[in-house]
Enzyme design. Sequence first.
Site, PDB file in Angstrom:
ATOM      1  N   GLY A  75      22.119   7.128  23.559  1.00  0.00           N
ATOM      2  CA  GLY A  75      23.134   8.115  23.949  1.00  0.00           C
ATOM      3  C   GLY A  75      23.152   8.300  25.465  1.00  0.00           C
ATOM      4  O   GLY A  75      24.221   8.354  26.084  1.00  0.00           O
ATOM      5  N   LYS A 134      31.570  -0.753  15.820  1.00  0.00           N
ATOM      6  CA  LYS A 134      30.404  -1.603  16.081  1.00  0.00           C
ATOM      7  C   LYS A 134      29.269  -1.093  15.188  1.00  0.00           C
ATOM      8  O   LYS A 134      28.615  -0.088  15.481  1.00  0.00           O
ATOM      9  CB  LYS A 134      30.103  -1.503  17.566  1.00  0.00           C
ATOM     10  N   GLY A 161      23.462   7.808  16.905  1.00  0.00           N
ATOM     11  CA  GLY A 161      22.288   6.957  17.081  1.00  0.00           C
ATOM     12  C   GLY A 161      21.207   7.707  17.824  1.00  0.00           C
ATOM     13  O   GLY A 161      21.144   8.935  17.770  1.00  0.00           O
ATOM     14  N   SER A 162      20.394   6.954  18.539  1.00  0.00           N
ATOM     15  CA  SER A 162      19.210   7.562  19.153  1.00  0.00           C
ATOM     16  C   SER A 162      19.540   8.204  20.506  1.00  0.00           C
ATOM     17  O   SER A 162      20.513   7.820  21.169  1.00  0.00           O
ATOM     18  CB  SER A 162      18.153   6.482  19.350  1.00  0.00           C
ATOM     19  N   GLU A 220      26.236  12.007  18.601  1.00  0.00           N
ATOM     20  CA  GLU A 220      25.462  12.618  17.511  1.00  0.00           C
ATOM     21  C   GLU A 220      24.102  11.950  17.555  1.00  0.00           C
ATOM     22  O   GLU A 220      23.972  10.798  17.152  1.00  0.00           O
ATOM     23  CB  GLU A 220      26.109  12.304  16.144  1.00  0.00           C
ATOM     24  N   GLU A 252      10.696  12.439  16.929  1.00  0.00           N
ATOM     25  CA  GLU A 252      11.395  12.067  15.709  1.00  0.00           C
ATOM     26  C   GLU A 252      10.790  10.779  15.157  1.00  0.00           C
ATOM     27  O   GLU A 252      10.741   9.772  15.852  1.00  0.00           O
ATOM     28  CB  GLU A 252      12.872  11.839  16.041  1.00  0.00           C
ATOM     29  N   CYS A 281      19.137  11.882  10.203  1.00  0.00           N
ATOM     30  CA  CYS A 281      19.036  12.579  11.494  1.00  0.00           C
ATOM     31  C   CYS A 281      18.744  14.057  11.301  1.00  0.00           C
ATOM     32  O   CYS A 281      18.118  14.679  12.150  1.00  0.00           O
ATOM     33  CB  CYS A 281      20.296  12.369  12.309  1.00  0.00           C
TER      34      CYS A 281
HETATM   35  P1  NAD Z   1      20.139   3.207  18.085  1.00  0.00           P
HETATM   36  O1  NAD Z   1      20.559   4.236  19.055  1.00  0.00           O
HETATM   37  O2  NAD Z   1      19.161   2.207  18.488  1.00  0.00           O
HETATM   38  O3  NAD Z   1      21.417   2.386  17.559  1.00  0.00           O
HETATM   39  C1  NAD Z   1      22.591   3.016  17.173  1.00  0.00           C
HETATM   40  C2  NAD Z   1      23.742   2.091  17.519  1.00  0.00           C
HETATM   41  O4  NAD Z   1      23.794   1.915  18.916  1.00  0.00           O
HETATM   42  C3  NAD Z   1      23.646   0.701  16.899  1.00  0.00           C
HETATM   43  O5  NAD Z   1      24.930   0.270  16.512  1.00  0.00           O
HETATM   44  C4  NAD Z   1      23.139  -0.137  18.051  1.00  0.00           C
HETATM   45  O6  NAD Z   1      23.486  -1.492  17.956  1.00  0.00           O
HETATM   46  C5  NAD Z   1      23.834   0.521  19.214  1.00  0.00           C
HETATM   47  N1  NAD Z   1      23.190   0.291  20.509  1.00  0.00           N
HETATM   48  C6  NAD Z   1      21.876   0.078  20.758  1.00  0.00           C
HETATM   49  N2  NAD Z   1      21.684  -0.135  22.083  1.00  0.00           N
HETATM   50  C7  NAD Z   1      22.900  -0.048  22.677  1.00  0.00           C
HETATM   51  C8  NAD Z   1      23.360  -0.173  24.018  1.00  0.00           C
HETATM   52  N3  NAD Z   1      22.530  -0.432  25.036  1.00  0.00           N
HETATM   53  N4  NAD Z   1      24.688  -0.012  24.252  1.00  0.00           N
HETATM   54  C9  NAD Z   1      25.540   0.269  23.255  1.00  0.00           C
HETATM   55  N5  NAD Z   1      25.177   0.367  21.970  1.00  0.00           N
HETATM   56  C10 NAD Z   1      23.859   0.219  21.682  1.00  0.00           C
HETATM   57  O7  NAD Z   1      19.697   4.041  16.839  1.00  0.00           O
HETATM   58  P2  NAD Z   1      19.216   3.487  15.439  1.00  0.00           P
HETATM   59  O8  NAD Z   1      17.806   3.064  15.602  1.00  0.00           O
HETATM   60  O9  NAD Z   1      20.177   2.517  14.906  1.00  0.00           O
HETATM   61  O10 NAD Z   1      19.341   4.822  14.552  1.00  0.00           O
HETATM   62  C11 NAD Z   1      18.359   5.744  14.478  1.00  0.00           C
HETATM   63  C12 NAD Z   1      18.626   6.903  15.417  1.00  0.00           C
HETATM   64  O11 NAD Z   1      19.918   7.457  15.220  1.00  0.00           O
HETATM   65  C13 NAD Z   1      17.666   8.026  15.171  1.00  0.00           C
HETATM   66  O12 NAD Z   1      17.135   8.485  16.378  1.00  0.00           O
HETATM   67  C14 NAD Z   1      18.505   9.104  14.515  1.00  0.00           C
HETATM   68  O13 NAD Z   1      18.079  10.395  14.683  1.00  0.00           O
HETATM   69  C15 NAD Z   1      19.840   8.866  15.076  1.00  0.00           C
HETATM   70  N6  NAD Z   1      20.873   9.317  14.134  1.00  0.00           N
HETATM   71  C16 NAD Z   1      21.567  10.439  14.453  1.00  0.00           C
HETATM   72  C17 NAD Z   1      22.546  10.917  13.597  1.00  0.00           C
HETATM   73  C18 NAD Z   1      23.357  12.144  13.920  1.00  0.00           C
HETATM   74  O14 NAD Z   1      24.385  12.330  13.331  1.00  0.00           O
HETATM   75  N7  NAD Z   1      22.958  12.989  14.840  1.00  0.00           N
HETATM   76  C19 NAD Z   1      22.816  10.220  12.417  1.00  0.00           C
HETATM   77  C20 NAD Z   1      22.097   9.089  12.130  1.00  0.00           C
HETATM   78  C21 NAD Z   1      21.125   8.639  13.010  1.00  0.00           C
END
Ligand code: NAD
Length: 495
Positions: free
Chosen positions: A247, A189, A242-243, A265, A399, A300
Site C-alpha cells: 500500500g 490484477k 493487500g499488505s 484496504e 499481523e 484481514c
Molecule cells: P500483497 O500486498 O503482497 O499483494 C496484494 C496484491 O498486490 C497482489 O495482487 C500483488 O501481486 C500486488 N503487489 C505486490 N507487490 C506489488 C507492487 N510492488 N506493485 C503493485 N502491486 C503489487 O498482499 P498479499 O500477501 O497478497 O495479501 C495479504 C495481505 O493483504 C495481508 O497483509 C492482509 O491483511 C491484507 N488484506 C487486507 C484486506 C483488507 O480488506 N483490508 C483484505 C485481504 C487482505
Amino acid sequence: MRSLAHFEAVAGSIKIPGEAVIDGKLTESVSGKTFANVSPRDGRVLNHVAQCGPEDVDLAVKSARRAFDEGSWRKLHYREKKRILFKLAELMERDIETLAVLESLDVGKPISNALGGDVPNAIRSLRYYAEALDKVYGEVAPEAPDRFSFVVHDPLGVIGAIVPWNFPLHMAMWKVAPALAMGNSVILKPAEQSPLTALKLGELALEAGIPAGVLNVIPGFGAEAGKALALHNDVDMLAFTGSGPVGKLLMQYSGQSNLKRVSLELGGKSPHIVFADCPDLDRAATEAAWGIFYNSGQVCTAGSRLLVQDAIADDFTNRLISVARKIVAGDPLEPATTSGAMVSEEQMKTALRYIETAKREGGTLALGGNRTLEGSGGFYVEPTVFSGVTPENTLAREEVFGPVLAITRFTEADDAIRIANDTNYGLAAGLWTKDITLAHRAAREIRAGLVWINGWDSCDITMPFGGFKQSGFGRDRSLHALHKYADLKSVSITL
Ligand code: NAD
C-alpha cells in the site's frame, strides 16, 4: 453437500484458465512468458498462467482508455448496463461449482466455504451494485437568480484493481462491481497466488456482453504487472486490497507518475474483547475461534488478539479450545473439511516462524503449533492458540495472516480499550458485554473502521468496509463505495 469424488470430477472436467483477458480477447502475454500456478492443496502445479509485464499492462490500459473514451460502456443506457451486469451474475451462478472449485484449488480453502461463502458473496455484491447503478443522483445547488448550477458524478476513467489471494473473487468483486456500475473501465490484477477465478470472471464478462476493454484481467507478479499498472500515467485510480508495505509503495508510485487516486484496504491486528458479563460464553467462544481460524486465519479482519477479562479468562480459553479442537483440517475439496491449506509454502512458513517467536517470547502454547497433513504435499498449519501473550509481544503487534491466536488478559474495561487501540492498525474490533453503556462507549473509543458488538463479522455488503490508521483509507461495500469511483463535477449555466 456433494462428495469429494464429485468435486474431484468437477476439477477434472474444468478447463483451467491461464490466459490474460485484454481488449475483449483471451491472450498470452506479449513475452510469451508464463508462471507455474501451484495448488496449496498438494503442492502440485495446477497450470501455467500468462505472466503479464509492462507491455501487457500498456495494451490493457490503452484498450480500457479507448473503451472509456468511445463510451462503449460509459455511454450505454443505464438499463443496458444493468442488464449486462445481471447477466454476468447469472453466468456466475450457472458456473458456481466451477468458480468454487477453482477458488478451492487455487488457494486451498474448503470447498464448503468457497461454495457457501466466497462465490455467492461475490455474486451478491455484483447484484447489489447492478441494482444501485440507476439510483445515484446528482444535486442542484442553491438557487442564484441568474444561474442554474448542478453537481454530477463523473466516472474517473481507468481503474486499476489490485487484489490479494485470501478471498480472490470476492475482493475483486468489491472493486470491479462498483467501478463498472459508475461507468469506468477496469483492469483487474489478481494476486500471483490466485489468478484463476479472476480469469474466469474475465471470460464470463465477455460472454455476458461487457464490451471489449471494459474489464481486462492481467495475471502476473506484483513487482512486475502490479507495479507497471500502478506507475502507468493513463490509469486514473488504484483500488487496492493487500499488505501495508505494498500500500505504501502504491502511494509512492502514484506520486512518481500521474497522481492517480489510491484507495487502500490493508491489514489488521483486530482485537476481540470478551468482558466478564458476556451474554453467551459458548457463542462468543465459537465466534472467537472462527474469528481467527476461518480461512486458516488469512483474513484481514481476523480477530487475532483475544482480550479476555480476568474473571472468565480460564473458563473462556477452555471453551474456545474445545471449539478449535473440533475444526476438521483436511483436503479442501472434501466437503467435511472446515480448515484447508494456507495459500502457499511461504505463507505457511511465515505462520510457523511467528509460532516460534511467540514461544521464544514466553507465550504459553495452549493448542496446535505445528504443520499438519504434510504427507499431502500441501501447506497446512494447525489451529494454534497462545495464552499469556502481553501487548508488547510480537504476536500481539504484527499481523500473522495465519491460524494463530494471541490471548491477553485484562482487569478493567478501560485497560481493554487501551490495549485494543495500542496498534498501528484499525480495521475491525469486536466486543461482548451485556452492559449497553460499556458497549457504546467502547464502540466510540476504539479506533477501527468496523466494530461488532455481541457477534463477530456481523455485517455484509450493505455496510462500508475499511480501516483507520495503517489499515488504509477509502471504503469498499455499501453505496459509499460507488462514490470512490466517480468525481464530482460542478456545472453552472448562466441564465
Ligand atoms: P500483497 O500486498 O503482497 O499483494 C496484494 C496484491 O498486490 C497482489 O495482487 C500483488 O501481486 C500486488 N503487489 C505486490 N507487490 C506489488 C507492487 N510492488 N506493485 C503493485 N502491486 C503489487 O498482499 P498479499 O500477501 O497478497 O495479501 C495479504 C495481505 O493483504 C495481508 O497483509 C492482509 O491483511 C491484507 N488484506 C487486507 C484486506 C483488507 O480488506 N483490508 C483484505 C485481504 C487482505
